[in-house]
Write an enzyme that holds these catalytic residues in place. Sequence first.
Site, PDB file in Angstrom:
ATOM      1  N   PHE A  13     -14.209  23.161  33.921  1.00  0.00           N
ATOM      2  CA  PHE A  13     -15.834  23.041  33.529  1.00  0.00           C
ATOM      3  C   PHE A  13     -16.345  22.136  34.382  1.00  0.00           C
ATOM      4  O   PHE A  13     -18.002  22.090  34.502  1.00  0.00           O
ATOM      5  CB  PHE A  13     -16.126  22.239  32.111  1.00  0.00           C
TER       6      PHE A  13
ATOM      7  N   HIS B  16     -17.223  11.129  27.320  1.00  0.00           N
ATOM      8  CA  HIS B  16     -16.661   9.794  27.398  1.00  0.00           C
ATOM      9  C   HIS B  16     -15.503   9.562  28.094  1.00  0.00           C
ATOM     10  O   HIS B  16     -14.848   9.019  28.404  1.00  0.00           O
ATOM     11  CB  HIS B  16     -16.393   9.419  25.762  1.00  0.00           C
TER      12      HIS B  16
END
Length: 348
Positions: free
Chosen positions: A241, A258
């Site tokens: 990604f 996160h």
Amino acid sequence: MNDTEIARGSTAERPHGVADGTGLIDEALAYAAPAALRAVAACGVADHLADGPRTARELAGTTGLDAGALHRVLRLLVTRGLFTEDPEGRFALTTRGALLRGGVPGSLRDAVLMLTDPTFWGPAARLDHCLRTGESVFTEVFGVPFFDHFARDPATAAVFHDGMAAMSSVEDEPIARAYGFPATGTVVDIGGGRGGFLAAALRTAPGLTGVLYDRPHVLAGHVLGPAADLAGRWTIAEGDFFEKVPTGDFLVLKRILHDWTDEQSVTLLRNCRRALAPGGRVLVVDAVITPDARPHQGKTLDLLMMASLVGRERTEDEFRALFTAAGLRLTRIVPTPAVLGVVEGVAD
């Protein structure tokens, strides 16, 4: 209060300074509770209480554990609301303790084993390093960064993926329903692991289709295949990604940002912006830290991110800054029954 009550550790009606001191010592000792929790999860103790209460000696007979040690561990966990003990010394599961059973709906046993695994536990003991350097201590402890360690250790990687799937299993449907996906569109679950959230999202509207996007070794364990109600409505796509993501109407990043620094997060969000279909939405599903003193699980997880990874849990303002840097506009934050919120953004 008599001397016996003081010896037993009661803090009631003690002088203020004594009570504060005892409370501080309690905080310093608190790590023993997750240690006990991990021990009973690893040994499968809860499974042996499914049919009713048993004494520690009876449990020892079926588990092969030491009866005395088991009694002492369970006695502590009784104070944490995971078990009860009757006057005859028989232990039983509470509703919360029943979640430690393996292979039952809503089981959190794998999540407990993940969160108390040495990959988190070891670095957490070295938070002083983080305070002194502002950097993760994981590489110093394990020799390589967090995800590189998983790449070379399949057993530890399995603990992580099993644990994440367990955590997700109790939150995916409530989060998907709280967001309220429309009747049609394509949902892309980026870094979606085994596909639990994608399945939950697709079940909210029969006209939705989905793409599960992750690394090949993760996708190998996806859960979409056996579901008859999802047949023909999903595909899988392999990739990194940080390089690109598939096109879709709803690009979902659940418990992803996160893990990463602000710079890496902006790179990922920019990839999402480029892949958005016209009128599409980016959905960041993460803890949204409130700027006050209220307890929030995200504030605890934030320290694990600091010690073991390079990311952080973020506030609304911090999410807005990331979105802006990536060419996105934060439109709203949708609260959910879970500890996570849905931070929604559109192309600016």
